[in-house]
Design a protein around this motif. Structure first.
Motif, PDB file in Angstrom:
ATOM      1  N   ALA A  41       0.918  -0.959   0.235  1.00 42.87           N
ATOM      2  CA  ALA A  41      -0.058   0.358  -0.016  1.00 42.87           C
ATOM      3  C   ALA A  41       1.266   0.890  -0.220  1.00 42.87           C
ATOM      4  N   ARG A  42       0.623   1.977  -0.242  1.00 44.15           N
ATOM      5  CA  ARG A  42       1.002   3.645  -0.612  1.00 44.15           C
ATOM      6  C   ARG A  42       0.443   4.422   1.041  1.00 44.15           C
ATOM      7  N   PRO A  43       1.345   5.621   0.608  1.00 47.25           N
ATOM      8  CA  PRO A  43       1.062   6.228   2.133  1.00 47.25           C
ATOM      9  C   PRO A  43       0.013   6.509   1.967  1.00 47.25           C
ATOM     10  N   ASP A  44      -0.781   7.274   0.832  1.00 49.34           N
ATOM     11  CA  ASP A  44      -1.984   8.122   0.096  1.00 49.34           C
ATOM     12  C   ASP A  44      -2.952   7.288   0.164  1.00 49.34           C
ATOM     13  N   GLU A  45      -3.057   5.717  -0.264  1.00 42.38           N
ATOM     14  CA  GLU A  45      -4.601   5.012  -0.559  1.00 42.38           C
ATOM     15  C   GLU A  45      -4.564   4.183   0.524  1.00 42.38           C
ATOM     16  N   ALA A  46      -5.857   4.312   0.485  1.00 45.70           N
ATOM     17  CA  ALA A  46      -7.004   4.450   1.716  1.00 45.70           C
ATOM     18  C   ALA A  46      -7.070   2.532   1.434  1.00 45.70           C
ATOM     19  N   SER A  47      -6.933   1.766   0.695  1.00 43.50           N
ATOM     20  CA  SER A  47      -6.735   0.204   0.910  1.00 43.50           C
ATOM     21  C   SER A  47      -5.834   0.229  -0.193  1.00 43.50           C
ATOM     22  N   PRO A  48      -5.469  -1.530   0.495  1.00 47.69           N
ATOM     23  CA  PRO A  48      -4.143  -1.542   0.003  1.00 47.69           C
ATOM     24  C   PRO A  48      -4.393  -2.653  -0.957  1.00 47.69           C
ATOM     25  N   THR A  49      -3.559  -3.511  -1.908  1.00 47.72           N
ATOM     26  CA  THR A  49      -3.535  -4.168  -2.864  1.00 47.72           C
ATOM     27  C   THR A  49      -2.647  -5.528  -2.263  1.00 47.72           C
ATOM     28  N   SER A  50      -4.244  -6.584  -2.398  1.00 53.86           N
ATOM     29  CA  SER A  50      -3.326  -7.762  -1.939  1.00 53.86           C
ATOM     30  C   SER A  50      -3.242  -8.537  -2.817  1.00 53.86           C
ATOM     31  N   VAL A  51      -2.411  -9.361  -3.164  1.00 53.46           N
ATOM     32  CA  VAL A  51      -2.316 -10.502  -4.033  1.00 53.46           C
ATOM     33  C   VAL A  51      -2.079 -11.634  -3.011  1.00 53.46           C
ATOM     34  N   PRO A  52      -3.321 -12.799  -4.070  1.00 54.05           N
ATOM     35  CA  PRO A  52      -2.911 -13.942  -3.344  1.00 54.05           C
ATOM     36  C   PRO A  52      -1.523 -14.809  -3.855  1.00 54.05           C
ATOM     37  N   LEU A  53      -1.512 -16.015  -2.572  1.00 59.71           N
ATOM     38  CA  LEU A  53      -0.142 -16.467  -3.089  1.00 59.71           C
ATOM     39  C   LEU A  53      -0.346 -17.592  -3.988  1.00 59.71           C
ATOM     40  N   THR A  54      -2.138 -18.381  -4.225  1.00 63.84           N
ATOM     41  CA  THR A  54      -2.237 -18.538  -4.843  1.00 63.84           C
ATOM     42  C   THR A  54      -2.420 -18.454  -6.239  1.00 63.84           C
ATOM     43  N   GLU A  55      -2.175 -16.765  -6.704  1.00 64.25           N
ATOM     44  CA  GLU A  55      -2.243 -16.354  -7.835  1.00 64.25           C
ATOM     45  C   GLU A  55      -0.513 -16.101  -8.225  1.00 64.25           C
ATOM     46  N   VAL A  56       0.358 -15.771  -7.689  1.00 60.64           N
ATOM     47  CA  VAL A  56       1.654 -15.663  -7.802  1.00 60.64           C
ATOM     48  C   VAL A  56       2.247 -16.682  -8.425  1.00 60.64           C
ATOM     49  N   ASP A  57       2.704 -16.314 -10.547  1.00 58.80           N
ATOM     50  CA  ASP A  57       2.969 -17.113 -10.738  1.00 58.80           C
ATOM     51  C   ASP A  57       4.835 -17.192 -10.286  1.00 58.80           C
ATOM     52  N   VAL A  58       4.975 -16.107 -10.334  1.00 58.27           N
ATOM     53  CA  VAL A  58       6.597 -15.729 -10.127  1.00 58.27           C
ATOM     54  C   VAL A  58       7.538 -14.646  -9.481  1.00 58.27           C
ATOM     55  N   ILE A  59       8.062 -15.157  -8.788  1.00 54.68           N
ATOM     56  CA  ILE A  59       8.667 -13.371  -7.940  1.00 54.68           C
ATOM     57  C   ILE A  59       9.870 -13.136  -8.529  1.00 54.68           C
ATOM     58  N   ARG A  60      10.207 -12.443  -8.728  1.00 52.83           N
ATOM     59  CA  ARG A  60      11.714 -11.274 -10.016  1.00 52.83           C
ATOM     60  C   ARG A  60      12.613 -11.048  -9.035  1.00 52.83           C
TER      61      ARG A  60
END
Length: 181
Positions: A41-60
């Motif tokens: 989340a950015r400091p000015d965002e009202a709601s954070p962005t959430s990414v479920p681990l099941t949807e993650v293909d790869v982390i680079r």
């Protein structure tokens, strides 16, 4: 497999830059993992962005060296600051104080630009370690970018958690590999 991914990562919370690394380290958001998801989340965002681990293909992980060039720009700003400080001072020393209001305004504006050059030089030269970790969380919907300094132990620790998890990771950051090893 979703339970396996959900249990494979320990919770963490750290400061991070969202989408890009900011030189003066303002506008710092948060990056965390808990309950089977990665959240940022950015400091000015009202709601954070959430990414479920099941949807993650790869982390680079990649090493961002663009701030290495900031030292050159910092030296250029120092030289500009010197010229903008010395030139009007030498002019006043040689010819005395400005005689007209226009000359005084010109000298004042030059000094304002000199202050700007000195502050810019300070920002460019006082960053510390210029190595940045770019973390790309790739999903089927898109890529999420989170950045942090190699000097930030909490961010490096979060990267260690991601590398040690069951999530497929690609580490193209040799400095991070040596920090974790």
């Amino acid at each position: 497999m979703s339970e396996e991914l959900g249990k494979s990562i320990e919770g963490f919370r750290t400061d991070a830059h969202i989408d890009e690394y900011v030189l003066d380290r303002d506008d710092v958001g948060t990056f965390s993992a808990s309950d089977g998801s990665l959240t940022y989340a950015r400091p000015d965002e009202a709601s954070p962005t959430s990414v479920p681990l099941t949807e993650v293909d790869v982390i680079r992980f990649e090493r961002n060296t663009t701030l290495h060039h900031m030292k050159f720009l910092g030296v250029c700003a120092v030289l500009l600051g010197l010229v903008l400080t010395v030139a009007p001072t030498a002019n006043m020393y040689r010819y005395g104080l400005p005689a007209t209001r226009t000359e005084a305004l010109i000298h004042g504006f030059v000094y304002v630009f000199a202050i700007g050059a000195w502050l810019t030089a300070y920002d460019y030269l006082e960053v510390g370690n210029h190595d940045v970790i770019d973390l790309y969380i790739c999903t089927a919907d898109g890529t999420h970018v989170v950045c942090g300094s190699i000097d930030d132990p909490a961010f490096v620790h979060a990267c260690e958690h991601l590398i040690d998890s069951n999530i497929p990771t690609t580490n193209q950051n040799s400095k991070l590999a040596s920090e974790i090893a």
